[in-house]
Scaffold this motif. Sequence first.
Motif, PDB file in Angstrom:
ATOM      1  N   ASN A  74       0.708  -1.129  -0.002  1.00 18.47           N
ATOM      2  CA  ASN A  74       0.024  -0.117  -0.091  1.00 18.47           C
ATOM      3  C   ASN A  74       0.721   1.260   0.054  1.00 18.47           C
ATOM      4  O   ASN A  74       0.184   2.191  -0.185  1.00 18.47           O
ATOM      5  N   ASN A  75       2.046   1.161   0.295  1.00 17.97           N
ATOM      6  CA  ASN A  75       2.758   2.479   0.272  1.00 17.97           C
ATOM      7  C   ASN A  75       4.386   2.172   0.103  1.00 17.97           C
ATOM      8  O   ASN A  75       4.810   1.074   0.189  1.00 17.97           O
ATOM      9  N   TYR A  76       5.075   3.446  -0.034  1.00 18.40           N
ATOM     10  CA  TYR A  76       6.587   3.188  -0.565  1.00 18.40           C
ATOM     11  C   TYR A  76       7.359   2.669   0.702  1.00 18.40           C
ATOM     12  O   TYR A  76       8.247   1.812   0.481  1.00 18.40           O
ATOM     13  N   GLN A  77       6.868   2.973   1.979  1.00 18.28           N
ATOM     14  CA  GLN A  77       7.511   2.534   3.135  1.00 18.28           C
ATOM     15  C   GLN A  77       7.626   1.060   3.377  1.00 18.28           C
ATOM     16  O   GLN A  77       8.535   0.252   3.440  1.00 18.28           O
ATOM     17  N   ASP A  78       6.137   0.542   3.058  1.00 18.90           N
ATOM     18  CA  ASP A  78       6.149  -1.026   3.228  1.00 18.90           C
ATOM     19  C   ASP A  78       6.972  -1.786   1.978  1.00 18.90           C
ATOM     20  O   ASP A  78       7.395  -2.864   2.311  1.00 18.90           O
ATOM     21  N   LEU A  79       7.077  -0.972   0.660  1.00 15.98           N
ATOM     22  CA  LEU A  79       7.551  -1.409  -0.148  1.00 15.98           C
ATOM     23  C   LEU A  79       9.202  -1.829   0.084  1.00 15.98           C
ATOM     24  O   LEU A  79       9.904  -2.662  -0.231  1.00 15.98           O
ATOM     25  N   GLN A  80       9.743  -0.648   0.868  1.00 16.76           N
ATOM     26  CA  GLN A  80      11.126  -0.806   1.089  1.00 16.76           C
ATOM     27  C   GLN A  80      11.148  -1.814   2.359  1.00 16.76           C
ATOM     28  O   GLN A  80      12.316  -2.552   2.111  1.00 16.76           O
ATOM     29  N   LYS A  81      10.415  -1.980   3.234  1.00 21.34           N
ATOM     30  CA  LYS A  81      10.615  -3.044   4.113  1.00 21.34           C
ATOM     31  C   LYS A  81      10.644  -4.419   3.699  1.00 21.34           C
ATOM     32  O   LYS A  81      11.246  -5.259   3.879  1.00 21.34           O
ATOM     33  N   ARG A  82       9.740  -4.618   2.512  1.00 20.10           N
ATOM     34  CA  ARG A  82       9.764  -5.757   1.815  1.00 20.10           C
ATOM     35  C   ARG A  82      10.910  -6.206   1.232  1.00 20.10           C
ATOM     36  O   ARG A  82      11.244  -7.734   1.084  1.00 20.10           O
ATOM     37  N   PHE A  83      11.688  -5.427   0.625  1.00 21.33           N
ATOM     38  CA  PHE A  83      12.935  -5.707   0.337  1.00 21.33           C
ATOM     39  C   PHE A  83      14.253  -5.580   1.255  1.00 21.33           C
ATOM     40  O   PHE A  83      15.403  -5.913   0.908  1.00 21.33           O
ATOM     41  N   SER A  85      15.239  -7.319   3.820  1.00 18.75           N
ATOM     42  CA  SER A  85      16.391  -8.513   3.993  1.00 18.75           C
ATOM     43  C   SER A  85      17.096  -8.930   3.042  1.00 18.75           C
ATOM     44  O   SER A  85      17.809 -10.046   3.081  1.00 18.75           O
ATOM     45  N   MET A  86      16.824  -8.339   1.839  1.00 16.07           N
ATOM     46  CA  MET A  86      17.444  -8.902   0.733  1.00 16.07           C
ATOM     47  C   MET A  86      18.945  -8.030   0.332  1.00 16.07           C
ATOM     48  O   MET A  86      19.105  -6.996   0.630  1.00 16.07           O
ATOM     49  N   GLY A  87      20.004  -9.000   0.371  1.00 15.95           N
ATOM     50  CA  GLY A  87      21.245  -8.187  -0.067  1.00 15.95           C
ATOM     51  C   GLY A  87      21.597  -7.564  -1.253  1.00 15.95           C
ATOM     52  O   GLY A  87      20.754  -7.573  -2.032  1.00 15.95           O
ATOM     53  N   PRO A  88      22.528  -6.934  -1.537  1.00 19.00           N
ATOM     54  CA  PRO A  88      23.073  -5.920  -2.506  1.00 19.00           C
ATOM     55  C   PRO A  88      22.860  -6.623  -3.739  1.00 19.00           C
ATOM     56  O   PRO A  88      23.095  -7.839  -4.034  1.00 19.00           O
ATOM     57  N   GLU A  89      22.787  -5.990  -4.850  1.00 17.45           N
ATOM     58  CA  GLU A  89      22.818  -6.398  -6.373  1.00 17.45           C
ATOM     59  C   GLU A  89      24.233  -6.760  -6.532  1.00 17.45           C
ATOM     60  O   GLU A  89      25.059  -6.026  -5.990  1.00 17.45           O
ATOM     61  N   PRO A  90      24.767  -8.039  -7.417  1.00 17.30           N
ATOM     62  CA  PRO A  90      26.049  -8.036  -7.696  1.00 17.30           C
ATOM     63  C   PRO A  90      26.746  -6.960  -8.195  1.00 17.30           C
ATOM     64  O   PRO A  90      27.909  -6.842  -8.132  1.00 17.30           O
ATOM     65  N   SER A 122      21.797 -10.650  -3.887  1.00 19.18           N
ATOM     66  CA  SER A 122      20.646 -11.014  -4.747  1.00 19.18           C
ATOM     67  C   SER A 122      21.005 -11.429  -6.056  1.00 19.18           C
ATOM     68  O   SER A 122      21.631 -10.406  -6.866  1.00 19.18           O
ATOM     69  N   GLY A 123      20.227 -12.287  -6.390  1.00 14.74           N
ATOM     70  CA  GLY A 123      20.279 -12.514  -8.051  1.00 14.74           C
ATOM     71  C   GLY A 123      21.201 -13.710  -8.702  1.00 14.74           C
ATOM     72  O   GLY A 123      21.497 -13.837  -9.828  1.00 14.74           O
TER      73      GLY A 123
END
Length: 228
Positions: A74-83, A85-90, A122-123
């Motif tokens: 529902n919002n940008y803050q939650d979108l950021q939270k969703r990601f 736990s993911m590590g950086p892109e190579p 990630s990836g």
Amino acid sequence: MIIHFQNEDYCLIHLGMSGTIHILDKKKPLKFTNTSFYHSPFLPKKHNHAEFIFDSLKVIYNDPRRFGFFEIINNYQDLQKRFKSMGPEPFSDKFNLNYVVNYFKKKNKDIKSFLLDQRFVSGIGNIYASEILFASKINPFKKAKRLNKNECLNIIFNSKKILQQAINKGGSSIRDFKDVSGNKGTFQKEFKVYQQDGADCSRTNCKGIIKKKITSNRSTFFCVSCQK
Ligand SMILES: [Zn+2]
């Protein structure tokens, strides 16, 4: 994929292992375009799970194995939270020596499982993890905490290098992977260790043989001689 709606909602889409997105033109019902991997000339009869209806076209999500998902955020803050736990892109600057050395401190697991662990980076998938470790001359089963600075640098450098080479070759088509235009990738022709078990090592001056080992259902390929 992240779709950003006008009302500030987001829709997060993951294709899982077998998801495809199809676009059907209402005016030309017999003509459709499969826009994603595993390009197929026909809209499958089964497993069409979601439909988005627009004035002149429909977008259909098909997923036989159902590993994919659609998630409304529902919002940008939650979108950021969703990601979070993911590590950086190579390819990102955050995937650097400092990050890798600190991450590996006291880590008892082997380096191969970290390359596949999306919380670390990630990836990177199974094919590329084996190829990256071969290029780095590192044994996949070496404990992460035993890697020295130079080895960490090699992993960072070769992660970027191998992935970039694979992207340039359109990916690896080992089963049914095709790009959005229906073309196969050709990086599978460049594999040095993946699915090369029994072959002689391709490294100059190495007399080793490529070996396959299966751990937790994933196969790992490596040279028994030059990967220490
Ligand atoms: Zn070798």
